[in-house]
Enzyme design. Sequence first.
Site, PDB file in Angstrom:
ATOM      1  N   SER A  45      -7.033  -2.044  -9.066  1.00  0.00           N
ATOM      2  CA  SER A  45      -7.648  -2.178  -7.747  1.00  0.00           C
ATOM      3  C   SER A  45      -6.622  -2.510  -6.683  1.00  0.00           C
ATOM      4  O   SER A  45      -6.718  -2.037  -5.545  1.00  0.00           O
ATOM      5  CB  SER A  45      -8.766  -3.224  -7.776  1.00  0.00           C
ATOM      6  OG  SER A  45      -8.268  -4.472  -8.210  1.00  0.00           O
ATOM      7  N   GLU A  46      -5.630  -3.355  -7.005  1.00  0.00           N
ATOM      8  CA  GLU A  46      -4.535  -3.626  -6.076  1.00  0.00           C
ATOM      9  C   GLU A  46      -3.231  -3.848  -6.819  1.00  0.00           C
ATOM     10  O   GLU A  46      -3.222  -4.341  -7.953  1.00  0.00           O
ATOM     11  CB  GLU A  46      -4.799  -4.863  -5.197  1.00  0.00           C
ATOM     12  CG  GLU A  46      -5.708  -4.624  -4.023  1.00  0.00           C
ATOM     13  CD  GLU A  46      -7.154  -4.927  -4.310  1.00  0.00           C
ATOM     14  OE1 GLU A  46      -8.005  -4.613  -3.465  1.00  0.00           O
ATOM     15  OE2 GLU A  46      -7.438  -5.478  -5.397  1.00  0.00           O
ATOM     16  N   THR A  47      -2.140  -3.479  -6.147  1.00  0.00           N
ATOM     17  CA  THR A  47      -0.791  -3.778  -6.612  1.00  0.00           C
ATOM     18  C   THR A  47      -0.058  -4.477  -5.486  1.00  0.00           C
ATOM     19  O   THR A  47      -0.154  -4.074  -4.325  1.00  0.00           O
ATOM     20  CB  THR A  47      -0.042  -2.498  -7.017  1.00  0.00           C
ATOM     21  OG1 THR A  47      -0.714  -1.886  -8.129  1.00  0.00           O
ATOM     22  CG2 THR A  47       1.398  -2.794  -7.417  1.00  0.00           C
ATOM     23  N   HIS A  74      -6.569 -11.665  -5.376  1.00  0.00           N
ATOM     24  CA  HIS A  74      -6.166 -11.763  -6.781  1.00  0.00           C
ATOM     25  C   HIS A  74      -4.721 -11.332  -6.976  1.00  0.00           C
ATOM     26  O   HIS A  74      -4.007 -11.891  -7.816  1.00  0.00           O
ATOM     27  CB  HIS A  74      -7.132 -10.983  -7.684  1.00  0.00           C
ATOM     28  CG  HIS A  74      -6.864  -9.532  -7.842  1.00  0.00           C
ATOM     29  ND1 HIS A  74      -7.295  -8.589  -6.936  1.00  0.00           N
ATOM     30  CD2 HIS A  74      -6.200  -8.841  -8.806  1.00  0.00           C
ATOM     31  CE1 HIS A  74      -6.924  -7.388  -7.340  1.00  0.00           C
ATOM     32  NE2 HIS A  74      -6.260  -7.515  -8.465  1.00  0.00           N
ATOM     33  N   GLU A 219     -14.975  -4.926  -8.935  1.00  0.00           N
ATOM     34  CA  GLU A 219     -13.778  -5.711  -9.210  1.00  0.00           C
ATOM     35  C   GLU A 219     -14.164  -6.999  -9.921  1.00  0.00           C
ATOM     36  O   GLU A 219     -15.206  -7.589  -9.645  1.00  0.00           O
ATOM     37  CB  GLU A 219     -13.067  -6.016  -7.893  1.00  0.00           C
ATOM     38  CG  GLU A 219     -11.687  -6.614  -8.052  1.00  0.00           C
ATOM     39  CD  GLU A 219     -10.939  -6.625  -6.725  1.00  0.00           C
ATOM     40  OE1 GLU A 219      -9.870  -6.004  -6.652  1.00  0.00           O
ATOM     41  OE2 GLU A 219     -11.420  -7.269  -5.772  1.00  0.00           O
TER      42      GLU A 219
END
Length: 290
Positions: A45-47, A74, A219
């Site tokens: 979902s995110e980096t 996160h 998420e």
Amino acid sequence: MKIDIPIINAFVDEHKGGNPAGVVLDAQQYSQDQKQRIAASIGLSETAFVSPSSVADFKLEFFTPTRQIAHCGHATIATFCYLRQIGLLPNDQTSKETIDGRREILMQGDMAYMEQSAPRYIELDQAHRDRALGSLGLEPSDLLEGAEPCVVNTGNSFLIIGLKDSARTKSIRPIMTDISAISDEYDLIGYYVFCPEAVKAGRDAGARMFAPRYGIDEEAATGMAAGPLACYLRDKLKIQKHQFLIEQGYFMSPASPSVIDVKLQAEQGSIISLMAGGKAAVSETRQLEI
């Protein structure tokens, strides 16, 4: 060129579950296009991309598989817990630079807490409220008493929707195209749907997060949404506390249990800032060629 990217699960609940984020160190060597391609290849979902900063201890940039995002809870917690674990974070007081400025980070043992801003609220009219409920397969009768859907922003905007119980929260049938359309209209990251029933005792709410506008169907833990929810619980539902524990990920399939600790700072009855935090653990390392 091959690069190794650790995958860090943030907001783990008793060392299990959590929400995975990629953490890329020395990111100043990559172009914005390369960062976007790396994030898409990792597929989480995110980096987070970490580079030097002239105004904070570290500069953090966040990319979903489809676009850059201003803040990510996160991935922030994952990054600072990882920096502590590998010996690059000697002090408990530290900071990050983001697209829109500096944010403070506090380490407490093996937990990392990130600063968020005072909440801003936008009420929905009835038409948009009904559209939002319809996009989840819900009716107005499913709403928690006194919990009108509301957009809350403490750095990112989320639509907070309170439901009566865990059964309704589990049974949500999201229509991603409709959620994405409403998210575009209100410039939302996504929806944060909660109920007052948590799986474990001592927790204040169980939540789910949907953000198809950013390529995220659901998420497991969202620190930048738990902050707004804690503000909503205090300001809108009049729960007079200064600390809230938010569960997330329990209602996903498969479940990925997570817990987010939110501490509110208030003056003269108004929230002026907050810190949202949790623990993180390395789950794996992936190798990419760029």
